[in-house]
Design an enzyme around this catalytic site. Structure first.
Site, mmCIF file in Angstrom:
data_model
loop_
_atom_site.group_PDB
_atom_site.id
_atom_site.type_symbol
_atom_site.label_atom_id
_atom_site.label_comp_id
_atom_site.label_asym_id
_atom_site.label_seq_id
_atom_site.Cartn_x
_atom_site.Cartn_y
_atom_site.Cartn_z
ATOM 1 N N HIS A 162 42.606 58.138 69.310
ATOM 2 C CA HIS A 162 43.631 58.665 68.406
ATOM 3 C C HIS A 162 43.026 59.556 67.318
ATOM 4 C CE1 HIS A 162 46.903 56.672 70.189
ATOM 5 N NE2 HIS A 162 47.116 55.683 69.359
ATOM 6 N N TYR B 181 49.651 50.316 59.764
ATOM 7 C CA TYR B 181 49.860 50.657 61.174
ATOM 8 C C TYR B 181 49.472 52.115 61.407
ATOM 9 C CZ TYR B 181 52.340 46.258 61.987
ATOM 10 O OH TYR B 181 52.659 44.930 62.127
ATOM 11 N N GLU B 182 48.921 52.375 62.572
ATOM 12 C CA GLU B 182 48.390 53.714 62.833
ATOM 13 C C GLU B 182 49.464 54.786 62.901
ATOM 14 O OE1 GLU B 182 46.211 52.803 66.331
ATOM 15 O OE2 GLU B 182 47.884 53.061 67.669
ATOM 16 N N SER B 183 50.721 54.368 63.019
ATOM 17 C CA SER B 183 51.811 55.355 62.981
ATOM 18 C C SER B 183 51.968 55.969 61.599
ATOM 19 C CB SER B 183 53.122 54.701 63.409
ATOM 20 O OG SER B 183 53.366 53.524 62.657
ATOM 21 N N GLY B 184 51.264 55.466 60.607
ATOM 22 C CA GLY B 184 51.258 56.112 59.299
ATOM 23 C C GLY B 184 51.778 55.276 58.149
#
Lengths: 252, 277, 277, 252
Positions: free
Chosen positions: B106, A53-56
């Site tokens: 992003h 996930y792009e949140s890390g």
């Protein structure tokens, strides 16, 4: 299991989107439909799928569907949590991730995506969509891209109001010319069937229908003159296990 | 050695954030500094340029309150719910004032912060190629690799006047630790001229945590203890995300009057202490 | 899903490292993969280009063993002690063979790895200005900021064929965790085509640690369990630095014959198991 | 305490180097003499001095002198440990650090430094030094630079055999022209005294002598025609506390 279970078009879409991950090792997951499908895949077709996930988070194993890409459980269950710049630079941009899984507001025949603005007609201001998020670089840097969205003439458009994310550009060779890695979009999975790019033209053609859907229905829901593959398949109906797992996921 | 860093939220906001500032309130769903934003609304600090990768409800509130002239961002939605209605109303209809946007991906935004934190004027990435995003901003360009000749995207550094983040803990010196999803907060803080950190708790000692990001006190301008200051987002180890609030926000924010009533009741007339609860 | 990643040190080195490869064995004083280097010496893998920010005793041994044709580095010394005599002898006198050097600053090397790990052909930094370093390498150049016009240094990406690191732990899937000073190891690993990790211990589960850096198994090519494999450097939580060895190395390495005797006794004729002890 | 204690030239150098940090908040510490001086400063002139080592430690508080920049205690006692790229990019390059503290093999009149190679005469190969390490960017990006090394004509040279690290270049304005931040070298502390750049010429001049050292001695140990300040001071003798602390540090 060959029993056909009654199900909704959205369930057909999600089950088939999950199946599309059967060959993937690592998947960069967008929130919403892609996340539902990827989490279903981890419970069915691909138990060792690495969800990113792009949140890390690398290797999240959530027990229920995350509402957002930043839910705590994504971090708590991950193999590793990294900063957002590290995620985009070291993991995504370097080409380590097999499949990028995206949604879309508008898609065109070359699987380019708009998630930025929509034209609402003369004398009206542009309609505002959420924006690019991670999509342009996910589509540019993964080994391949899967796209999942509902089929309608509003979504499958002749001409994007804005090109947020390049799929196959204006046709074959465009990805290479633009310096984009990977194969680009290899399948668009909808609530009616599956479209895939024709290798010769990079134009999306109808390759599979969900059970009970006709090619005519799909053409009517597509804003361009949709071509069909020489032989159109039918997707296997969801198994009871797939449906039960999906419904349990959504209920949790 | 320096003046004490610990302030009340009121004083920290008043000292660090001024009309016309470029302000980043960062957080990737986790640790979003809502209480500080509400204090900005109470103090009526206006003409702000707001910066954030994922502007969500917190920016919807600031925009709806009429305090924002420009938004620099890459994804503006109510995560898992839908649109940001105040953001859309401002962009589409100029209500309560027109909102200029500088829009990125992003990867671009993350690298703009990295450049800012690194003291560089720009960053290089594989991005934006073929996208029309670059046609609407003057902060995306290209550079050529001096070794291979390859063309790559360049993005301009972001250096906010102030970055505001919420963290779990600080010690009495103003050393800060956050953990869990730490997003782009370190970069946003280090890119800024001034750094305001609200924390769940001020502790005698910071115990190193797995995944912990530490900002030493000399990289922080002010710290304010605001338990629950991330609500309705969450602080891992202290609270869970109030998903119901995000769902409910859709209806609250859809209508201008409903929004104004909400803002008045829940933010404007409350004291800092009550609002933090 | 992939073939098992756990190998013996012998097999891992034989499979991953080949004559003529560019090899980075990274570590900033801490976690230096000595055992793997000794296995390279035992297998006689030669014509190597070695890469490292701080080549120290481990590279002195490989160079003295005649296996190295080129060194890419930024500081070559015996930390806290003095010169690397085998390195100097190779550069100054071509013994046992000439050694080509590609020399940088630390900031430049770190950024070369960052570019390599990021899939970029180069990185930008404020560095090298006015230094003569750039005059002796073709991997430093300049770029101009497309926004400000400012001239900055550019360094070419480093992408080793193999990176070798030592870590504290791996699990049975080949997920790796290291902690303490983790230096530039993540970047060196992610920049490489193949990654070999020797570990103190293979455990059932990796417990997240403060300061822990995790490399998931799918980013690692092979793992070998080599307790003490960092000796005479150290592995935080497992061993302490053998400072006496570093002090003693000065005398051992100063003389060619003494060095050869040492190498024969302590590396060449020992088995992998004995050498790891 | 005004008692003069007997001490060695190296102790005079180190004590005065430590004193030079009295006004610093943060110090990027090179290993060897700078590290000894910075650790002494943290125990004497500047107890809250933040020691930063290029191995990735911010705020190390070692209880004994580290042998190398990567000793475990530097990490164990730090406020934060970061990766080496982060150290150089976010902390050093961004200009956050007050003082860079360097050693040198050769230094010239403009405080430029060579740590790369030395010329050993015609028909002889260059003599190899360790190389640049962090020095070029430390000197380029800190608020100011302190340099500590022993005084001899071999070290204080008319012309560097190689310019590894720029101090003041070829004179005033050179740092600005090269885009280097900060003031550059503000003091060179040796076992004989202290040299500082003349503001008008950026050339190092003798400003202080250690007790018992003559200007003539310093000139004899300098490879160029060393100029002296209008009025040369004498450094205060080490206090018994300074000496005791230094000796305890080195013995530990």
């Amino acid at each position: 299991m060959t029993t056909t279970a009654p199900c909704t078009p959205d369930e057909l879409m999600t089950v088939n989107a999950a199946r599309a991950l059967a060959g993937a090792r690592t998947c960069f997951v967008g929130i919403g439909l892609p996340s539902t499908a990827a989490n279903l895949a981890r419970r069915t077709a691909r138990p060792d799928l690495v969800l990113i996930y792009e949140s890390g988070t690398l290797g999240s194993k959530p027990t229920r569907l995350p509402l957002s890409i930043g839910d705590g459980e994504l971090a708590d269950t991950a193999d590793a949590v990294v900063s957002v710049p590290e995620m985009f630079n070291y993991w995504l941009q370097a080409g380590r991730i097999d499949v990028g899984f995206l949604g879309a507001a508008q898609i065109d025949r070359h699987a380019n995506i708009n998630t930025t603005v929509v034209d609402r007609g003369p004398d009206k201001p542009e309609g505002r969509l959420p924006g690019a998020g991670g999509a342009p670089e996910i589509a540019a840097n993964c080994g391949e891209v899967l796209i999942v969205l509902r089929h309608s003439p509003r979504n499958f458009v002749r001409r994007l109001d804005f090109t947020t994310t390049v799929g196959h550009g204006s046709g074959p060779g465009d990805r290479e010319r633009l310096g984009l890695r990977g194969k680009g979009p290899t399948a668009v999975i909808t609530d009616l069937g599956v479209l895939r790019p024709d290798p010769a033209t990079a134009e999306l053609v109808l390759t599979e229908l969900h059970p009970g859907v006709s090619a005519e229905q799909v053409r009517a829901a597509t804003g361009w003159e949709l071509k069909t593959a020489d032989s159109i398949g039918t997707t296997a109906p969801p198994t009871p296990e797939e449906l039960a797992t999906l419904r349990a996921l959504k209920a949790a | 050695m320096a003046a004490p860093k610990i302030r009340t939220l009121h004083d920290a906001v008043a000292e660090l954030i001024h009309d016309g500032d470029t302000v980043a309130m960062e957080g990737f769903t986790h640790l979003i500094p809502f209480a500080a934003a509400h204090e900005v609304i109470r103090q009526g600090i206006t003409d702000l340029t707001l910066v954030r990768m994922t502007p969500d409800v917190i920016y919807d509130q600031l925009i709806g309150a009429g305090l924002v002239r420009k938004l620099v961002f890459s994804w503006g939605g109510n995560p898992g719910v839908g649109s940001l209605h105040r953001f859309r109303d401002a962009v589409e209809n100029g209500w309560p004032r027109p909102l200029e946007v500088d829009e990125h991906s992003h990867a671009g935004m993350a690298n703009r912060y990295v450049a800012g934190a690194s003291g560089l004027p720009f960053a290089v990435l594989r991005g934006y190629r073929g996208s029309e995003i670059a046609s609407r901003t003057d902060t995306v360009s290209t550079v050529f690799c001096p070794f291979t000749g390859e063309e790559l995207a360049a993005v301009a550094a972001l250096n906010p006047d102030v970055t505001v983040i919420h963290a779990q803990q600080a010690d009495r010196e103003g050393n800060v630790q956050l953990w869990g999803l730490t997003g782009v907060q370190k970069e946003a803080a280090l890119a800024a001229e001034r750094v305001l950190v609200t924390v769940e708790e001020i502790t005698d000692e910071l115990r190193p945590r797995p995944g912990g990001v530490v900002l030493p006190s000399w990289a922080v301008t002010a710290v304010a203890e605001v338990p629950g200051g991330a609500h309705p987002s969450y602080a891992a180890g202290y609270s869970v995300r109030d998903n119901d609030f995000y769902q409910a926000w859709d209806a609250v924010s859809r209508d201008r009057d409903t929004f104004r009533t909400w803002l008045n009741e829940h933010v404007s007339v409350r004291t800092e202490e009550a609002a933090a609860r």
